[in-house]
Structure formats: structure tokens, C-alpha cells
Write an enzyme that holds these catalytic residues in place. Sequence first.
Site, PDB file in Angstrom:
ATOM      1  CE  LYS A 158       0.232 -69.539 -31.642  1.00  0.00           C
ATOM      2  NZ  LYS A 158      -0.483 -69.972 -32.841  1.00  0.00           N
ATOM      3  CB  SER A 228       0.487 -67.218 -35.720  1.00  0.00           C
ATOM      4  OG  SER A 228      -0.336 -68.355 -35.631  1.00  0.00           O
TER       5      SER A 228
END
Length: 367
Positions: A158, A228
Site C-alpha cells: 500500500k 495499491s
Amino acid sequence: MTQRALVHRISAAAPDDMSGIEAAIASGRIDPNGVVAVLAKTEGNGLVNDFSRGHATLALSLLFQRHLPPEEAARICLVMSGGTEGGMAPHWIVFERTDRGGAGGAPALAIGRGHTPPLPFEHLGRVAQVEQVMSGVRAAMRDAGIDDPADVHYVQVKCPLLTAQRVGEADRCGGSVVTRDTLKSMGLSRAASALGVAVALGEIDRAKISDADIGADWSLWSGRASASAGIELVNHEIVVLGMSPAWSGPLAIDHAVMEDAIDVEPVRAALRRLGLDSAGQLRPDARGRLVALLGKAEASHDGRLRGHRHTMLDDSDISSTRHARAFVCGALAGLIGHAELYVSGGAEHQGPDGGGPVALIVDRSPT
């Protein structure tokens, strides 16, 4: 004493719906003390202003703060992937590790996590971000007890993105950001993060990567990276999934690389290696043993799919990442038999152009 991994896939009625996780904690099925990470698909647009990710992150943080000391709750990696277009079902995937014994031998699924320091905004999308993620992946591998990069099957990162405020902060500090386009910054952050995974796993030589290659040279890619980008953090949260003889239990993981958005044959082959596929079909009795599927989706940059034109890049109303998520989820759902799948859009340097990595976690417990 060996460690054992537990993975819980729980349906979500909304980005702040903690009821399923709370029920699992109350029943003893999940021990908050062992939770390493939570991955989730939330029903936002997956773009810069997708606050469903932050909403979910806040709800999860508050939940774990009720059960854990604040410093322990803060160590849990919370990776929210926005966008459940098409039939993709919003859900949580809770990763837990325990020293409690259980059926199943070694090697087995191993889980590690890592947090990097905050990323200076002028480093985003540049080699400095590649190197920070590389170090973070290696730290997460050590946390999992995985020494050989070949034993790693999936790395979830992330990563942050740029906003107008963050660009302004870099300006005030005398820095220069790689782009002032906040949407483009998402792709560049994912790209640098994926290349950091590739370097950490020995897939690409660090010396072969320059700033100019990031988000541009699609011949450079990782077959095990998933990145992401989100507005809800300024550092990187990293989850490493692999197989280790130091871990035991019924769970196993394997991975495949789709060459394009409809290339499900490598995924079928991985299911076969895991014992869930027979005669080219996922056995009906095996569907409940597929604990989680994690994949990446990307519209090919040449605008073609197996020789035919696609229009995912030409839609000025809907981002191509949203089209790709729905399309790839549909292709995989047809193979798996349901659409509660973690398919993340934006696969820059994550698999070949237009394709992407897929990881499958299965339960090998005897029936």
C-alpha cells in the site's frame, strides 16, 4: 515452535461494516493479538478522492484499538483497495498468525509485514521510492522468516499518492515532485513500488532501473508484486506471502501471471498445482477450499487485446483501472465460481503490460 497462518475472508456490507470481523473475534475464530494485516475491497471509485478506503481504515483502526494496546493496533497493515465494479463483492481478508498447533504439515503459508518511514513527496515515482520499498520488502521477508526470495509468492504494497496539498508542501520545502497531476501520481507510485518488489525478489537488477523507466518501460515487471495507492497514508505498508518450512498448517499459496486480461490458463495451472483443479475445471467440492484470490488488473497500453481494439483507455468518464478491475474479476469469477475476489486495478510493472500477477491461498485440510 513453528508458526501457523490463518486467513479469514469475510463479506462486507459497507466500508465501515465491522460486524463480521467483530463476530469472528467474539466467537474466538479470530484472535486480535495475532492479526498481521487486513486487505479489503471497498466500493469507492479507486481514484484519488476514494475516501471509502480511509473510512474503512478508520473503522478497522477503531475496532483493533478496542482489543489491543494502541501501539499493537498501529502495527497491523491495513491495505484498502477501492473499486468493486461489475460483480466484484466487497470483503475483508484478515491475515493472522499463531503459535497454536493445527492440522497440516510444513511447508505452509508464511506471512510477514513491514512499514516504511514516511516517503518524502519529491521521492514518489522515482528511484528513491523503489529503494525504500525494496528495503521494506526485505524487512517483511525477515518478519515472515523467509530467506529465499523464490519462496515468496505475493507481495502487497500500500503506497501513497500526491494531492495538491502534498505538492504544495514539497514546493515550500524546495523539492520537485515527479508530477503535479494527482491521478497520474497514483500510477507512478504503484510503478515505483512494484519495481521495488522486483528488486527485492531478484527479478530485476537495481542498476537497470532509472527514474525515466518508472511508469514507462513496460518490459520491466514483477510476477509477484501488487501495489495499491491511496490517500490515507504517507508511507508504505507491505505484506509478504510465501511458503516456508518454518511454518505449518493447512494453508498453502501459489501464484500465476496472466499475460493479458483473459489469460486464465496460468491461474488454472496454479489451481492444479494446489490440488483444486481436475480435468481443466475447478472441482465443485474444492470451491470452499479456495480461501482467497488476490490479483491485479490493467488495460494494455497499446489499446489492443489479442489483436482487437479495446476502449478502456479512451473513456474520459470512467478510468481505465475501473474497466480493467471489472473485466478481470469477471474472467476470474467464471473460473472460480464466485466474485468475492480481491482484484486491484493499476498494474504498472506488475506482470506484463495488460496482464498481472494472481495469488491463490487454499486450505489443504483433508475433507
